[in-house]
Write an enzyme that holds these catalytic residues in place. Structure first.
Site, PDB file in Angstrom:
ATOM      1  N   SER A   1      28.093  55.042  42.173  1.00 60.55           N
ATOM      2  CA  SER A   1      28.554  56.928  41.884  1.00 60.55           C
ATOM      3  C   SER A   1      28.923  56.370  40.643  1.00 60.55           C
ATOM      4  O   SER A   1      28.406  57.933  40.503  1.00 60.55           O
ATOM      5  CB  SER A   1      30.579  56.692  42.400  1.00 60.55           C
ATOM      6  OG  SER A   1      30.898  55.704  41.513  1.00 60.55           O
TER       7      SER A   1
ATOM      8  N   HIS B   1      33.121  40.351  44.999  1.00 60.57           N
ATOM      9  CA  HIS B   1      32.800  41.436  44.467  1.00 60.57           C
ATOM     10  C   HIS B   1      30.939  40.646  43.320  1.00 60.57           C
ATOM     11  O   HIS B   1      30.104  39.802  43.320  1.00 60.57           O
ATOM     12  CB  HIS B   1      33.927  41.183  42.977  1.00 60.57           C
ATOM     13  CG  HIS B   1      33.495  42.741  42.732  1.00 60.57           C
ATOM     14  ND1 HIS B   1      32.363  43.144  41.419  1.00 60.57           N
ATOM     15  CD2 HIS B   1      34.051  44.402  43.195  1.00 60.57           C
ATOM     16  CE1 HIS B   1      32.369  44.202  40.760  1.00 60.57           C
ATOM     17  NE2 HIS B   1      33.495  44.840  41.576  1.00 60.57           N
TER      18      HIS B   1
ATOM     19  N   ARG C   1      42.753  44.894  39.616  1.00 60.61           N
ATOM     20  CA  ARG C   1      43.389  45.901  40.342  1.00 60.61           C
ATOM     21  C   ARG C   1      43.878  46.082  41.884  1.00 60.61           C
ATOM     22  O   ARG C   1      45.173  46.311  42.657  1.00 60.61           O
ATOM     23  CB  ARG C   1      42.231  46.862  41.048  1.00 60.61           C
ATOM     24  CG  ARG C   1      41.145  47.623  39.373  1.00 60.61           C
ATOM     25  CD  ARG C   1      39.366  48.002  39.792  1.00 60.61           C
ATOM     26  NE  ARG C   1      39.252  47.827  40.892  1.00 60.61           N
ATOM     27  CZ  ARG C   1      37.555  47.909  40.848  1.00 60.61           C
ATOM     28  NH1 ARG C   1      37.286  49.140  41.212  1.00 60.61           N
ATOM     29  NH2 ARG C   1      37.080  46.936  41.930  1.00 60.61           N
TER      30      ARG C   1
END
Length: 463
Positions: free
Chosen positions: A268, A345, A354
């Site tokens: 994104s 990840h 997070r």
């Protein structure tokens, strides 16, 4: 990286004072950026002149075929992801942001308005600066063309919420200050000024359009008006239908802050930067970024996790959730050729901070929630199983392993909508970065690609 123009502080001040777009008083935020931009330009000019020919690392054949992972080819000022300690927003870790950034009265979580200020300037805002930005965003949010609102309401409800969100952002584009200024022949030294207006206007209006999508898709089009007295997060929650609940408001503040940025190479962020490098305005660029976020390997991952958790609950049934039982279930999942969603990840090699802050929120407010108990027990089991399995570089949970169970607890059960909330948050980071792209005059992005045939010749591979 090439900076195509230079802005002096004198020229910037003159441009701001005479710019026809800006008749109202300039905010303190813009004044700070006006001071910072020429300083940053001078710094980058020095780095390029002295060190422009130095290598940042190698590029291997494997990197070229495997998503360019590990290639250092972008400069993004807003955040940096460390494999061991996780994300830092302008140098501040998540715990530091929770400590230093302004929170709402009676709350503990950082206000996204404060996070936006930090991402834009690199400075921790005062309480007064945060409140000033809150008021500015609220004022901007009230100025959406009613025809645009009606168009968004008319988008078919059977479209995925992320498709609706992307279209809604494009609908806002007709009011782009940058697009109009470019059409009118604005000088490139003024690009950032009009981008600044688009960035704040767009961010201010995202909770409105996102809540409209939620209410029309899941609640029969029964819309709830904005409350100008609330902060950006709390107003978003109440327009969705969850107003008056302090815990939900705190959850939204946490969620919208921690999802705001994650370096510049994720889909994104990179997409927003790439499209923006063509001088597409912030609305076009963000909409493109949101289309990337909608992919199953990016923003839709939290839905995948939640569905897996619910399937797991069904499989367990009435049996007690124990570490021994979950160890067996996880091994069965892996041995059947499936993955354990929410773990691993591309960059991180430790537990995602997070995830940790969401876990802390759950322990404070919902420690007895059955779904949270399952998530919590999996945290004790999965890393060890994945390590023994030996096929995962990072066996630790990421942000997606936790966010779904928090939203479910508070009644936000529409899984397809979760990525819209992610998108509202991610706009803070990618649009802050886009503003700096324009301020620094970064060129259009155009990396070199090759073919497999070229590689074979380059590597002297015999046919």
């Amino acid at each position: 990286m090439r900076s195509s123009f230079k802005i002096t502080r004198k020229v910037l001040t003159s441009t701001l004072n005479n710019n026809s777009v800006q008749k109202r008083n300039y905010t303190e935020l813009k004044n700070i950026l006006t001071k910072q931009i020429p300083e940053k330009q001078a710094e980058i000019k020095m780095i390029r002149e002295k060190y422009g020919s130095q290598s940042l690392g190698e590029c291997t054949v494997e990197m070229a075929y495997q998503g360019m992972r590990g290639i250092k080819g972008l400069v993004t000022e807003t955040s940096l992801l460390d494999a061991e300690e996780g994300i830092r927003f302008r140098g501040y870790s998540i715990p530091e942001c929770q400590e230093k950034l302004t929170s709402a009265p009676g709350g503990n979580e950082p206000l996204p308005e404060a996070m936006l200020w930090l991402l834009l300037t690199g400075e921790v805002p005062t309480k007064e600066q945060t409140e000033g930005l809150r008021r500015d965003l609220m004022e901007r949010s009230q100025k959406v063309d009613p025809k645009t609102i009606e168009f968004i309401k008319s988008i078919p409800n059977d479209l995925h919420p992320m498709s609706q969100f992307s279209m809604a952002i494009l609908a806002l584009q007709k009011d782009s200050k940058f697009a109009q200024a470019y059409h009118d022949g604005v000088h490139k030294r003024e690009y950032w000024i009009h981008t600044y207006e688009d960035v704040l206007n767009c961010i201010s209006r995202l909770p409105l359009i996102a809540s409209i999508i939620y209410r029309k898709t899941y609640h029969q089009g029964k819309y709830i008006a904005s409350d100008p007295s609330l902060d950006w997060s709390a107003d978003y929650a109440q327009m969705m239908g969850y107003g008056g609940n302090k815990e939900i408001a705190e959850l939204f503040r946490l969620y919208l802050s921690i999802h705001s940025d994650h370096e510049g190479g994720n889909v994104s962020a990179h997409t927003t930067h790439l499209v923006g490098s063509a001088l597409s305005d912030p609305y076009l660029s963000l909409s493109a970024g949101m289309n990337g976020l909608a992919g199953p390997l990016h923003g839709l991952a939290n839905q995948e996790v939640l569905r897996w958790l619910k399937d797991l609950q069904k499989e367990i049934g009435d049996r007690e959730v124990t570490k021994e039982l979950l160890t067996e279930v996880v091994w069965n999942t892996l041995n059947s050729g499936r993955v354990v969603p929410g773990y691993g990840h591309a960059v991180l090699r430790k537990t995602d901070p997070r995830y940790t802050c969401q876990r802390e929120f759950a322990l404070k407010y919902m420690k007895d929630d059955p779904l949270f108990k399952l998530v919590s027990t999996l945290y004790e089991v999965v890393p060890d199983v994945l390590t023994k399995h030996g096929k995962t570089k990072n066996p630790w949970p990421n942000v997606d392993a936790h966010s779904g169970c928090l939203l479910q607890h508070y009644g936000i059960v529409e899984e397809d909508y979760y990525t819209v909330m992610f998108g509202v948050s991610r706009a803070l980071g990618v649009l802050s970065s886009l503003l700096w792209d324009r301020a620094l005059g970064l060129p259009i992005e155009r990396p070199k690609s090759v073919t497999t045939e070229w590689l074979k010749k380059h590597l002297k591979i015999q046919q």
